[in-house]
Design a protein around this motif. Structure first.
Motif, short mmCIF file in Angstrom:
data_model
loop_
_atom_site.label_atom_id
_atom_site.label_comp_id
_atom_site.label_asym_id
_atom_site.label_seq_id
_atom_site.Cartn_x
_atom_site.Cartn_y
_atom_site.Cartn_z
N ARG A 43 0.82 -1.20 0.00
CA ARG A 43 0.00 0.00 0.00
C ARG A 43 0.86 1.26 0.00
O ARG A 43 0.45 2.32 -0.49
CB ARG A 43 -0.93 -0.02 1.22
N CYS A 46 4.50 3.33 -4.39
CA CYS A 46 3.92 4.16 -5.44
C CYS A 46 4.84 4.04 -6.65
O CYS A 46 6.03 4.36 -6.56
CB CYS A 46 3.80 5.61 -4.99
N MET A 62 -3.89 -3.77 -2.95
CA MET A 62 -3.68 -2.38 -3.34
C MET A 62 -2.60 -2.29 -4.42
O MET A 62 -1.61 -3.02 -4.37
CB MET A 62 -3.26 -1.54 -2.14
N SER A 64 -0.64 0.99 -6.71
CA SER A 64 -0.57 2.41 -7.01
C SER A 64 0.29 2.59 -8.25
O SER A 64 1.50 2.81 -8.18
CB SER A 64 0.03 3.19 -5.83
N SER A 93 -10.16 -6.15 -5.78
CA SER A 93 -9.55 -4.92 -5.31
C SER A 93 -8.36 -4.54 -6.19
O SER A 93 -8.18 -3.37 -6.55
CB SER A 93 -9.10 -5.08 -3.86
N HIS A 97 -7.80 -1.14 -8.87
CA HIS A 97 -6.71 -0.17 -8.92
C HIS A 97 -5.99 -0.18 -10.26
O HIS A 97 -5.09 0.62 -10.48
CB HIS A 97 -5.71 -0.45 -7.79
#
Length: 321
Positions: A43, A46, A62, A64, A93, A97
């Motif tokens: 999470r 990035c 998650m 990103s 999920s 994303h």
């Protein structure tokens, strides 16, 4: 970026490392489920510049990757003791994303039969992939129909223009095969057809000799605007009854090119005769001039009708031994 997860908690970038997986092999089966700590770590990651991401045997909750364009998820191992309801929830999920992606590839070759329940009442809406143009599905082993339906229920891709499906079936071991998989991919539990209204290009490949037919009606109703159709099946497969499907369901009105490969069987077979009738009907409707190309590659069962296709289509007909 290519990433594989082992149950030891290490992430492996396959472009940089080839030995870590070999060292761990045989010590413990990998798991597709991440711990809470691993998910928390992801999470915090990035990756703003990553455009291509390939995840193998890992389903993070998650992601990103705001620049993501090409996304692949691959599952090809057994996962003893895994909670597949949790895995399916995590998969949705992860897909949520990845919504900016222009191409999505799903590769499932699961050797165990996954116990998958019906989705809970009031399940959330599918992920809207408005940018998705290419959907690639590779199915094999004992991948269950229930699992495939749950996965496809997660995807809403109205702008997809190209769909490619490859199915590798072992009739000596597998209880399910291409006929079941295609039904699961494009038909809901209630019998509703899962449509891709703007898909124009469809390619279907089957790798096995014992499965004899495909649910072409479900497949072609799911792509009502298909323009370019390619079917590569092993010997003995029945060719699609285009005439019957068009009359019964009103699809195939935009079909412009058709390629059939490796469809062999008895000369003058009924399914081969049916394809001739399809083009004859186009002629009666005044639509034959719109058709651009028919290619028959290694289709010995059509040999008896070769001159009929040449008469109807001229140079638009391509015959390959």
């Amino acid at each position: 970026l290519s990433m594989e997860y082992s149950s030891f908690g290490t992430f492996i970038d396959e472009s940089d490392s080839e030995s870590d997986e070999d060292e761990d092999e045989g010590l413990m089966e990998p798991s597709t489920l991440l711990s809470n700590a691993d998910n928390a770590l992801l999470r915090e990651w990035c990756l703003p510049s990553v455009e291509v991401l390939h995840l193998k045997n890992v389903i993070p909750r998650m992601l990103s990757c705001p620049s993501l364009q090409h996304f692949t998820i691959e599952l090809d191992r057994d996962f003893p003791g895994a909670s597949w309801e949790t895995a399916i929830s995590d998969l949705k999920s992860a897909l949520g994303h990845a919504y900016p992606a222009e191409s999505l590839t799903l590769k499932f070759c699961l050797r165990e039969e996954i116990p998958v329940d019906d989705p809970p009442a009031g399940a959330s809406r599918p992920v809207s992939f408005l940018n998705l143009r290419t959907l690639t599905l590779e199915i094999g082993c004992k991948t269950s129909t229930g699992f495939l339906r749950r996965v496809m229920d997660m995807i809403d891709a109205p702008n997809t223009s190209e769909i490619s499906i490859s199915m590798n079936y072992d009739s000596t071991e597998d209880k399910v095969g291409p006929e079941d998989w295609l039904s699961a991919l494009f038909e809901s539990r209630t019998g509703m057809i899962r449509t891709f209204p703007n898909a124009e290009n469809l390619k279907v490949i089957v790798k096995d000799n014992s499965c004899k037919k495909l649910p072409y009606d479900i497949l072609l109703r799911a792509l009502p605007r298909v323009s370019n159709l390619s079917i590569d099946t092993p010997c003995g497969f029945l060719a699609p009854s285009l005439q019957k499907i068009r009359r019964s369901f009103g699809c195939l009105r935009d079909l412009r090119t058709l390629r059939v490969k490796n469809s062999v069987g008895r000369r003058y077979a009924l399914d081969a005769r049916s394809m001739v009738e399809y083009f004859e009907d186009l002629g009666r409707r005044g639509e034959l001039d719109l058709f651009e190309r028919l290619e028959l590659d290694g289709c010995h069962k059509f040999a008896g009708f070769r001159h009929e296709f040449e008469r109807l289509l001229g140079k638009r007909f391509i015959w390959s031994e």
